[in-house]
Design a protein around this motif. Structure first.
Motif, PDB file in Angstrom:
ATOM      1  N   ASP A 161       0.818  -1.210   0.000  1.00  0.00           N
ATOM      2  CA  ASP A 161       0.000   0.000   0.000  1.00  0.00           C
ATOM      3  C   ASP A 161       0.852   1.260   0.000  1.00  0.00           C
ATOM      4  N   VAL A 162       2.018   1.225   0.628  1.00  0.00           N
ATOM      5  CA  VAL A 162       2.924   2.364   0.514  1.00  0.00           C
ATOM      6  C   VAL A 162       3.229   2.626  -0.953  1.00  0.00           C
ATOM      7  N   SER A 163       3.537   1.552  -1.679  1.00  0.00           N
ATOM      8  CA  SER A 163       3.861   1.674  -3.103  1.00  0.00           C
ATOM      9  C   SER A 163       2.672   2.176  -3.915  1.00  0.00           C
ATOM     10  N   SER A 164       1.499   1.517  -3.741  1.00  0.00           N
ATOM     11  CA  SER A 164       0.346   1.875  -4.568  1.00  0.00           C
ATOM     12  C   SER A 164      -0.154   3.276  -4.263  1.00  0.00           C
ATOM     13  N   GLU A 165      -0.142   3.675  -2.974  1.00  0.00           N
ATOM     14  CA  GLU A 165      -0.629   5.011  -2.630  1.00  0.00           C
ATOM     15  C   GLU A 165       0.358   6.098  -3.023  1.00  0.00           C
ATOM     16  N   MET A 166       1.634   5.773  -3.112  1.00  0.00           N
ATOM     17  CA  MET A 166       2.603   6.729  -3.661  1.00  0.00           C
ATOM     18  C   MET A 166       2.209   7.112  -5.083  1.00  0.00           C
ATOM     19  N   VAL A 167       1.889   6.101  -5.872  1.00  0.00           N
ATOM     20  CA  VAL A 167       1.536   6.340  -7.270  1.00  0.00           C
ATOM     21  C   VAL A 167       0.149   6.962  -7.382  1.00  0.00           C
ATOM     22  N   THR A 168      -0.814   6.447  -6.599  1.00  0.00           N
ATOM     23  CA  THR A 168      -2.169   6.978  -6.652  1.00  0.00           C
ATOM     24  C   THR A 168      -2.203   8.463  -6.312  1.00  0.00           C
ATOM     25  N   ALA A 169      -1.359   8.883  -5.378  1.00  0.00           N
ATOM     26  CA  ALA A 169      -1.358  10.275  -4.942  1.00  0.00           C
ATOM     27  C   ALA A 169      -0.914  11.231  -6.039  1.00  0.00           C
ATOM     28  N   VAL A 170      -0.039  10.769  -6.931  1.00  0.00           N
ATOM     29  CA  VAL A 170       0.497  11.670  -7.953  1.00  0.00           C
ATOM     30  C   VAL A 170      -0.048  11.387  -9.346  1.00  0.00           C
ATOM     31  N   LEU A 171      -0.717  10.242  -9.536  1.00  0.00           N
ATOM     32  CA  LEU A 171      -1.130   9.857 -10.883  1.00  0.00           C
ATOM     33  C   LEU A 171      -2.084  10.857 -11.541  1.00  0.00           C
ATOM     34  N   PRO A 172      -3.118  11.375 -10.832  1.00  0.00           N
ATOM     35  CA  PRO A 172      -3.984  12.366 -11.492  1.00  0.00           C
ATOM     36  C   PRO A 172      -3.219  13.588 -11.986  1.00  0.00           C
ATOM     37  N   LEU A 173      -2.288  14.096 -11.170  1.00  0.00           N
ATOM     38  CA  LEU A 173      -1.492  15.249 -11.595  1.00  0.00           C
ATOM     39  C   LEU A 173      -0.568  14.872 -12.747  1.00  0.00           C
ATOM     40  N   TYR A 174       0.020  13.694 -12.680  1.00  0.00           N
ATOM     41  CA  TYR A 174       0.924  13.251 -13.739  1.00  0.00           C
ATOM     42  C   TYR A 174       0.199  13.145 -15.074  1.00  0.00           C
ATOM     43  N   LEU A 175      -0.997  12.564 -15.029  1.00  0.00           N
ATOM     44  CA  LEU A 175      -1.733  12.350 -16.274  1.00  0.00           C
ATOM     45  C   LEU A 175      -2.314  13.639 -16.842  1.00  0.00           C
ATOM     46  N   THR A 176      -2.867  14.491 -15.985  1.00  0.00           N
ATOM     47  CA  THR A 176      -3.571  15.683 -16.480  1.00  0.00           C
ATOM     48  C   THR A 176      -2.661  16.891 -16.662  1.00  0.00           C
ATOM     49  N   TYR A 230       0.350  -9.438  -6.872  1.00  0.00           N
ATOM     50  CA  TYR A 230       1.297  -8.458  -6.321  1.00  0.00           C
ATOM     51  C   TYR A 230       2.420  -8.166  -7.307  1.00  0.00           C
ATOM     52  N   GLY A 231       2.946  -9.212  -7.946  1.00  0.00           N
ATOM     53  CA  GLY A 231       4.037  -9.018  -8.897  1.00  0.00           C
ATOM     54  C   GLY A 231       3.620  -8.201 -10.107  1.00  0.00           C
ATOM     55  N   LEU A 232       2.408  -8.472 -10.612  1.00  0.00           N
ATOM     56  CA  LEU A 232       1.920  -7.728 -11.779  1.00  0.00           C
ATOM     57  C   LEU A 232       1.782  -6.243 -11.458  1.00  0.00           C
ATOM     58  N   SER A 233       1.242  -5.931 -10.293  1.00  0.00           N
ATOM     59  CA  SER A 233       1.097  -4.525  -9.906  1.00  0.00           C
ATOM     60  C   SER A 233       2.454  -3.854  -9.735  1.00  0.00           C
ATOM     61  N   ALA A 234       3.436  -4.589  -9.214  1.00  0.00           N
ATOM     62  CA  ALA A 234       4.769  -4.014  -9.041  1.00  0.00           C
ATOM     63  C   ALA A 234       5.389  -3.647 -10.391  1.00  0.00           C
ATOM     64  N   LEU A 235       5.258  -4.524 -11.370  1.00  0.00           N
ATOM     65  CA  LEU A 235       5.844  -4.263 -12.689  1.00  0.00           C
ATOM     66  C   LEU A 235       5.191  -3.087 -13.405  1.00  0.00           C
ATOM     67  N   CYS A 236       3.971  -2.776 -13.025  1.00  0.00           N
ATOM     68  CA  CYS A 236       3.260  -1.673 -13.692  1.00  0.00           C
ATOM     69  C   CYS A 236       3.789  -0.303 -13.297  1.00  0.00           C
ATOM     70  N   LYS A 237       4.507  -0.202 -12.184  1.00  0.00           N
ATOM     71  CA  LYS A 237       5.016   1.112 -11.750  1.00  0.00           C
ATOM     72  C   LYS A 237       6.008   1.681 -12.758  1.00  0.00           C
ATOM     73  N   CYS A 246      10.335  -0.314  -6.338  1.00  0.00           N
ATOM     74  CA  CYS A 246      11.243  -0.933  -5.363  1.00  0.00           C
ATOM     75  C   CYS A 246      10.496  -1.354  -4.102  1.00  0.00           C
ATOM     76  N   VAL A 247       9.595  -0.502  -3.633  1.00  0.00           N
ATOM     77  CA  VAL A 247       8.818  -0.834  -2.436  1.00  0.00           C
ATOM     78  C   VAL A 247       7.890  -2.009  -2.723  1.00  0.00           C
ATOM     79  N   ALA A 248       7.241  -2.006  -3.904  1.00  0.00           N
ATOM     80  CA  ALA A 248       6.345  -3.105  -4.267  1.00  0.00           C
ATOM     81  C   ALA A 248       7.107  -4.423  -4.383  1.00  0.00           C
ATOM     82  N   ALA A 249       8.327  -4.377  -4.911  1.00  0.00           N
ATOM     83  CA  ALA A 249       9.149  -5.587  -5.008  1.00  0.00           C
ATOM     84  C   ALA A 249       9.461  -6.138  -3.625  1.00  0.00           C
TER      85      ALA A 249
END
Length: 406
Positions: A37-52, A98-105, A191-194
């Motif tokens: 969740d540290v990994s996924s929420e890191m990305v979730t927190a910035v993804l809207p800004l990154y995309l838009t 878990y592995g699939l989500s890690a590779l998506c980062k 790295c955190v997801a791994a």
């Protein structure tokens, strides 16, 4: 008979003294979820800004990508649950997720500005989440005596929520330290997801159960046949009905920001308020559910959500809304899995939980569309009032149904 059901099917034992001891497998799964969740929420927190802002996607394009993620998750849950039961390899299926989500980062960086490529990566990430959720919850339910399921899920969800608190803070720190380098967030997230996958491989023990017959006993048809059980069917119907009148988190925070007069700069911190209360109450709520009955606690969580809506309609106090929102999650998220787990045969435990989670997730996806439509047509106040009234009716109906048929 309702009280008896809360002591047996619900697993509640109101007169017994519950131990604070938590099985090692539950703690290991909690550690995996925390790190992930540290990994996924890191990305979730910035993804809207990154995309838009960074890639320049339009709100419509972003909305399509967000909707795609919900749909993929709902579909994959059933597949992952059934495969885990057929193979009796719940840890393996969860590990693939878990592995699939890690590779998506890092794949987000490789996708560049292509909407199609970004959609594929986000869909793969959500597929990973859909694959792992039901096997993980099944492993928890199979690692704990029935009378302590509420506590076990509470401990797991509390550890999971620690990751949800740390993720946005880590993303903020990385962006601040690197001058806004999104790629650094994605690499760090990988790295955190791994590390989470490594923890799963090293410390989580699988739980397999003997099949009562041929492989057809764990077929998709057999999984759907779980709905023939009246008690489980009622729980699924109640979860879907309540999900249809539950306002999505993003809408709650948006309404809170508008009605509470919160500066837009602090908007990303609002989910931390909910997560903090959830973290504090997840374990006590689980233990209370084990003692008093899980379904009553589950409904009480929705009463807290109705109260949050009423505060939003009235004074709009941020602290009260976030606290009640956190109470809602603490009393419902893991508790619902603890309600359903004992109703399901061990060899189909994963499929049954996936079926329940898919129905609930699909209902909440539809509720977002419904609330957005009502807001567009009549305004946010009318939309929230409609959802609050609908939720109150569904809570009363769920209480009546469970009492009449338990």
């Amino acid at each position: 008979m309702y009280i008896a059901a809360s002591r047996t099917a619900d697993g509640a034992r109101p007169r017994s003294r519950l131990s604070w001891a938590v099985p090692r497998n539950v703690l290991a799964l909690g550690a995996v979820s925390l790190v992930t969740d540290v990994s996924s929420e890191m990305v979730t927190a910035v993804l809207p800004l990154y995309l838009t802002l960074f890639l320049g996607l339009s709100p419509l394009q972003f909305g399509l990508l967000d909707g795609l993620s919900f749909g993929v998750t709902a579909l994959v849950r059933l597949t992952g649950g059934n495969l885990a039961d057929r193979w009796q390899r719940r840890k393996l299926v969860a590990g693939i997720g878990y592995g699939l989500s890690a590779l998506c980062k890092p794949a987000l960086l490789a996708a560049g500005g292509s909407v199609a490529a970004l959609g594929a990566v986000i869909a793969a990430d959500r597929a990973g989440k859909g694959l792992r959720t039901a096997p993980r919850d099944a492993l928890i339910s199979l690692s704990v005596p029935p009378g302590r399921l509420g506590q076990a899920f509470g401990v797991h969800r509390a550890m999971d929520t620690v990751g949800a608190l740390l993720g946005p803070l880590a993303a903020f720190a990385i962006l601040t330290g690197t001058g806004g380098a999104y790629d650094a967030v994605f690499v760090a997230g990988f790295c955190v997801a791994a590390l989470g996958v490594l923890l799963l491989v090293m410390y989580v023990r699988d739980r397999s159960t003997p099949l009562p017959g041929p492989r057809s006993a764990t077929s998709p048809r057999a999984a759907l046949g779980l709905l023939r059980d009246a008690a489980f069917r009622r729980v699924c119907a109640v979860a879907v009905a309540l999900g249809l009148v539950t306002v999505g988190d993003a809408f709650v925070y948006l309404l809170l920001q508008r009605r509470g007069g919160i500066d837009i700069a602090y908007f990303p911190l609002l989910p931390i308020g909910t997560a903090a209360v959830y973290l504090l109450l997840a374990v006590p709520a689980g233990r209370l559910a084990d003692r008093l009955g899980r379904f009553p606690v589950f409904l009480a969580g929705h009463v807290a959500l109705i109260a949050a809506y009423l505060v939003l309609l009235g004074p709009g106090w941020p602290v009260a809304v976030l606290a009640l929102h956190g109470v809602f999650y603490a009393a419902t998220d893991g508790v619902l899995m603890a309600v359903a787990g004992p109703m399901l045969p061990a060899h189909l435990r994963t499929s049954g939980l996936a079926l329940l989670q898919t129905g609930q997730a699909s209902a909440r996806m539809l509720s977002s569309v419904l609330f957005g439509a009502v807001w567009t047509l009549w305004g946010s106040t009318q939309g929230l009032a409609v959802m609050a009234a609908g939720l109150a009716v569904c809570v009363l109906g769920a209480r009546s149904v469970m009492r009449r048929h338990a």
